[in-house]
Scaffold this motif. Structure first.
Motif, PDB file in Angstrom:
ATOM      1  N   ALA A   1       0.820  -1.219   0.000  1.00 41.39           N
ATOM      2  CA  ALA A   1       0.000   0.000   0.000  1.00 41.39           C
ATOM      3  C   ALA A   1       0.848   1.261   0.000  1.00 41.39           C
ATOM      4  CB  ALA A   1      -0.940  -0.013   1.207  1.00 41.39           C
ATOM      5  N   LYS A   2       1.968   1.257   0.692  1.00 40.04           N
ATOM      6  CA  LYS A   2       2.764   2.483   0.794  1.00 40.04           C
ATOM      7  C   LYS A   2       3.419   2.898  -0.526  1.00 40.04           C
ATOM      8  CE  LYS A   2       7.226   1.160   2.634  1.00 40.04           C
ATOM      9  NZ  LYS A   2       8.041   1.205   3.843  1.00 40.04           N
ATOM     10  N   PHE A   3       3.430   2.004  -1.525  1.00 44.34           N
ATOM     11  CA  PHE A   3       4.034   2.324  -2.823  1.00 44.34           C
ATOM     12  C   PHE A   3       3.001   2.637  -3.902  1.00 44.34           C
ATOM     13  CE2 PHE A   3       7.329  -0.917  -1.306  1.00 44.34           C
ATOM     14  CZ  PHE A   3       8.067   0.048  -0.643  1.00 44.34           C
ATOM     15  N   ARG A   4       1.745   2.465  -3.605  1.00 45.38           N
ATOM     16  CA  ARG A   4       0.712   2.565  -4.639  1.00 45.38           C
ATOM     17  C   ARG A   4       0.594   3.957  -5.245  1.00 45.38           C
ATOM     18  NH1 ARG A   4      -3.813  -1.203  -1.734  1.00 45.38           N
ATOM     19  NH2 ARG A   4      -2.444  -3.016  -1.561  1.00 45.38           N
ATOM     20  N   ASP A   5       0.728   4.995  -4.437  1.00 47.44           N
ATOM     21  CA  ASP A   5       0.625   6.347  -4.997  1.00 47.44           C
ATOM     22  C   ASP A   5       1.731   6.597  -6.018  1.00 47.44           C
ATOM     23  OD1 ASP A   5      -1.630   6.934  -3.530  1.00 47.44           O
ATOM     24  OD2 ASP A   5      -0.561   8.099  -1.997  1.00 47.44           O
ATOM     25  N   ALA A   6       2.948   6.162  -5.708  1.00 50.09           N
ATOM     26  CA  ALA A   6       4.088   6.372  -6.613  1.00 50.09           C
ATOM     27  C   ALA A   6       3.936   5.586  -7.913  1.00 50.09           C
ATOM     28  CB  ALA A   6       5.384   5.993  -5.918  1.00 50.09           C
ATOM     29  N   LEU A   7       3.128   4.523  -7.896  1.00 51.45           N
ATOM     30  CA  LEU A   7       2.977   3.658  -9.066  1.00 51.45           C
ATOM     31  C   LEU A   7       1.615   3.805  -9.755  1.00 51.45           C
ATOM     32  CD1 LEU A   7       4.605   0.496  -7.472  1.00 51.45           C
ATOM     33  CD2 LEU A   7       5.663   2.072  -9.108  1.00 51.45           C
ATOM     34  N   ALA A   8       0.763   4.675  -9.210  1.00 53.29           N
ATOM     35  CA  ALA A   8      -0.597   4.807  -9.725  1.00 53.29           C
ATOM     36  C   ALA A   8      -0.637   5.266 -11.179  1.00 53.29           C
ATOM     37  CB  ALA A   8      -1.404   5.771  -8.855  1.00 53.29           C
ATOM     38  N   GLY A   9       0.372   6.023 -11.616  1.00 48.78           N
ATOM     39  CA  GLY A   9       0.397   6.520 -12.983  1.00 48.78           C
ATOM     40  C   GLY A   9       0.880   5.508 -13.992  1.00 48.78           C
ATOM     41  N   GLY A  10       1.164   4.328 -13.556  1.00 51.41           N
ATOM     42  CA  GLY A  10       1.643   3.269 -14.437  1.00 51.41           C
ATOM     43  C   GLY A  10       3.019   2.802 -14.021  1.00 51.41           C
ATOM     44  N   LEU A  11       3.305   1.581 -14.371  1.00 52.45           N
ATOM     45  CA  LEU A  11       4.588   0.989 -13.986  1.00 52.45           C
ATOM     46  C   LEU A  11       5.032   0.025 -15.067  1.00 52.45           C
ATOM     47  CD1 LEU A  11       3.974  -2.156 -12.793  1.00 52.45           C
ATOM     48  CD2 LEU A  11       2.828  -0.756 -11.105  1.00 52.45           C
ATOM     49  N   MET A  12       6.304  -0.268 -15.037  1.00 53.74           N
ATOM     50  CA  MET A  12       6.897  -1.198 -15.987  1.00 53.74           C
ATOM     51  C   MET A  12       7.491  -2.353 -15.190  1.00 53.74           C
ATOM     52  SD  MET A  12       6.127   0.643 -18.525  1.00 53.74           S
ATOM     53  CE  MET A  12       6.937   0.351 -20.058  1.00 53.74           C
ATOM     54  N   VAL A  13       7.111  -3.568 -15.549  1.00 56.49           N
ATOM     55  CA  VAL A  13       7.658  -4.772 -14.931  1.00 56.49           C
ATOM     56  C   VAL A  13       8.592  -5.397 -15.951  1.00 56.49           C
ATOM     57  CG1 VAL A  13       7.142  -7.007 -13.867  1.00 56.49           C
ATOM     58  CG2 VAL A  13       5.492  -5.125 -13.674  1.00 56.49           C
ATOM     59  N   THR A  14       9.820  -5.658 -15.543  1.00 57.63           N
ATOM     60  CA  THR A  14      10.797  -6.206 -16.473  1.00 57.63           C
ATOM     61  C   THR A  14      11.699  -7.214 -15.782  1.00 57.63           C
ATOM     62  OG1 THR A  14      12.379  -5.595 -18.204  1.00 57.63           O
ATOM     63  CG2 THR A  14      12.533  -4.389 -16.124  1.00 57.63           C
ATOM     64  N   LYS A  15      12.383  -8.004 -16.584  1.00 54.35           N
ATOM     65  CA  LYS A  15      13.329  -8.980 -16.055  1.00 54.35           C
ATOM     66  C   LYS A  15      14.516  -8.238 -15.459  1.00 54.35           C
ATOM     67  CE  LYS A  15      12.091 -12.390 -19.558  1.00 54.35           C
ATOM     68  NZ  LYS A  15      12.524 -13.110 -20.753  1.00 54.35           N
ATOM     69  N   GLY A  16      14.822  -8.546 -14.213  1.00 57.89           N
ATOM     70  CA  GLY A  16      15.973  -7.946 -13.554  1.00 57.89           C
ATOM     71  C   GLY A  16      17.123  -8.928 -13.498  1.00 57.89           C
ATOM     72  N   GLN A  17      18.241  -8.451 -12.982  1.00 59.86           N
ATOM     73  CA  GLN A  17      19.356  -9.363 -12.771  1.00 59.86           C
ATOM     74  C   GLN A  17      19.014 -10.300 -11.605  1.00 59.86           C
ATOM     75  OE1 GLN A  17      20.201  -6.053 -13.700  1.00 59.86           O
ATOM     76  NE2 GLN A  17      20.895  -6.777 -15.676  1.00 59.86           N
ATOM     77  N   ASP A  18      19.752 -11.365 -11.484  1.00 58.94           N
ATOM     78  CA  ASP A  18      19.591 -12.329 -10.381  1.00 58.94           C
ATOM     79  C   ASP A  18      18.244 -13.046 -10.397  1.00 58.94           C
ATOM     80  OD1 ASP A  18      22.172 -11.697  -9.192  1.00 58.94           O
ATOM     81  OD2 ASP A  18      21.241  -9.811  -8.577  1.00 58.94           O
ATOM     82  N   HIS A  19      17.596 -13.091 -11.546  1.00 56.32           N
ATOM     83  CA  HIS A  19      16.308 -13.772 -11.719  1.00 56.32           C
ATOM     84  C   HIS A  19      15.221 -13.266 -10.780  1.00 56.32           C
ATOM     85  CE1 HIS A  19      17.159 -16.659 -14.894  1.00 56.32           C
ATOM     86  NE2 HIS A  19      18.393 -16.589 -14.457  1.00 56.32           N
ATOM     87  N   CYS A  20      15.180 -11.950 -10.627  1.00 56.76           N
ATOM     88  CA  CYS A  20      14.037 -11.307  -9.975  1.00 56.76           C
ATOM     89  C   CYS A  20      13.388 -10.422 -11.028  1.00 56.76           C
ATOM     90  CB  CYS A  20      14.490 -10.476  -8.766  1.00 56.76           C
ATOM     91  SG  CYS A  20      15.436  -8.998  -9.188  1.00 56.76           S
ATOM     92  N   LEU A  21      12.301  -9.767 -10.662  1.00 65.62           N
ATOM     93  CA  LEU A  21      11.669  -8.803 -11.553  1.00 65.62           C
ATOM     94  C   LEU A  21      11.881  -7.408 -10.992  1.00 65.62           C
ATOM     95  CD1 LEU A  21       8.247 -10.598 -12.198  1.00 65.62           C
ATOM     96  CD2 LEU A  21      10.361 -10.717 -13.556  1.00 65.62           C
ATOM     97  N   TYR A  22      12.094  -6.451 -11.885  1.00 60.09           N
ATOM     98  CA  TYR A  22      12.178  -5.050 -11.494  1.00 60.09           C
ATOM     99  C   TYR A  22      10.839  -4.395 -11.802  1.00 60.09           C
ATOM    100  CZ  TYR A  22      17.351  -5.381 -11.534  1.00 60.09           C
ATOM    101  OH  TYR A  22      18.658  -5.702 -11.303  1.00 60.09           O
ATOM    102  N   VAL A  23      10.396  -3.532 -10.920  1.00 61.53           N
ATOM    103  CA  VAL A  23       9.192  -2.738 -11.127  1.00 61.53           C
ATOM    104  C   VAL A  23       9.601  -1.272 -11.014  1.00 61.53           C
ATOM    105  CG1 VAL A  23       6.880  -2.176 -10.286  1.00 61.53           C
ATOM    106  CG2 VAL A  23       7.740  -4.535 -10.119  1.00 61.53           C
ATOM    107  N   PHE A  24       9.480  -0.562 -12.117  1.00 60.36           N
ATOM    108  CA  PHE A  24       9.828   0.857 -12.165  1.00 60.36           C
ATOM    109  C   PHE A  24       8.571   1.695 -12.364  1.00 60.36           C
ATOM    110  CE2 PHE A  24      13.720  -1.097 -13.854  1.00 60.36           C
ATOM    111  CZ  PHE A  24      14.714  -0.393 -13.188  1.00 60.36           C
TER     112      PHE A  24
END
Length: 143
Positions: free
Chosen positions: A20-43
């Motif tokens: 919940a504490k990150f939702r305002d920062a991401l409300a305008g849209g976000l990009m999910v992509t493959k990150g290093q170390d086999h995790c996902l990055y959310v920008f």
């Protein structure tokens, strides 16, 4: 700024509820992509666009640059959280990160990282000693 560790679950439809504490920062849209170390990055979208411009400006005559650009951009999914703060994680991204029901979302300053809970614990176990002994070479001017 994204900080902290959170433990959401992936539902049966492949959706993950963002903290919940990150939702305002991401409300305008976000990009999910493959990150290093086999995790996902959310920008946040704006942050991803800044990074994408830098990656796109790298010389495409370099084979390693082309490979990185292809992997990054082909593996990115644009999302907008629903009213409950959920985002759908594409099957290919779930496969890449090995996501099962139990997940971990960590704040990494300008992005979130989504990890399978067991993979995150393994990563912590393998890297705890190197973090505890970090020196000037890792963080110049900090210590």
């Amino acid at each position: 700024m994204f900080l902290g560790t959170h433990y959401p679950r992936l539902d049966d439809k492949g959706r993950l509820t963002l903290p919940a504490k990150f939702r305002d920062a991401l409300a305008g849209g976000l990009m999910v992509t493959k990150g290093q170390d086999h995790c996902l990055y959310v920008f946040p979208r704006a942050e991803f666009e800044q990074m994408a411009r830098k990656v796109a400006d790298a010389p495409f005559t370099n084979e390693a640059v082309r490979a990185y650009q292809r992997y990054l951009f082909a593996g990115t999914d644009e999302q907008r959280p629903d009213g409950q703060g959920r985002v759908s994680i594409a099957p290919e991204l779930r496969r890449y990160a090995g996501l099962t029901k139990e997940c971990v979302v960590i704040g990494a300053i300008n992005r979130l990282e989504i990890w399978d809970a067991q993979a995150w614990q393994t990563y912590l176990d393998e890297h705890e000693d190197s973090y505890a002994t970090a020196r000037e070479e890792v963080l110049p001017g900090v210590f």
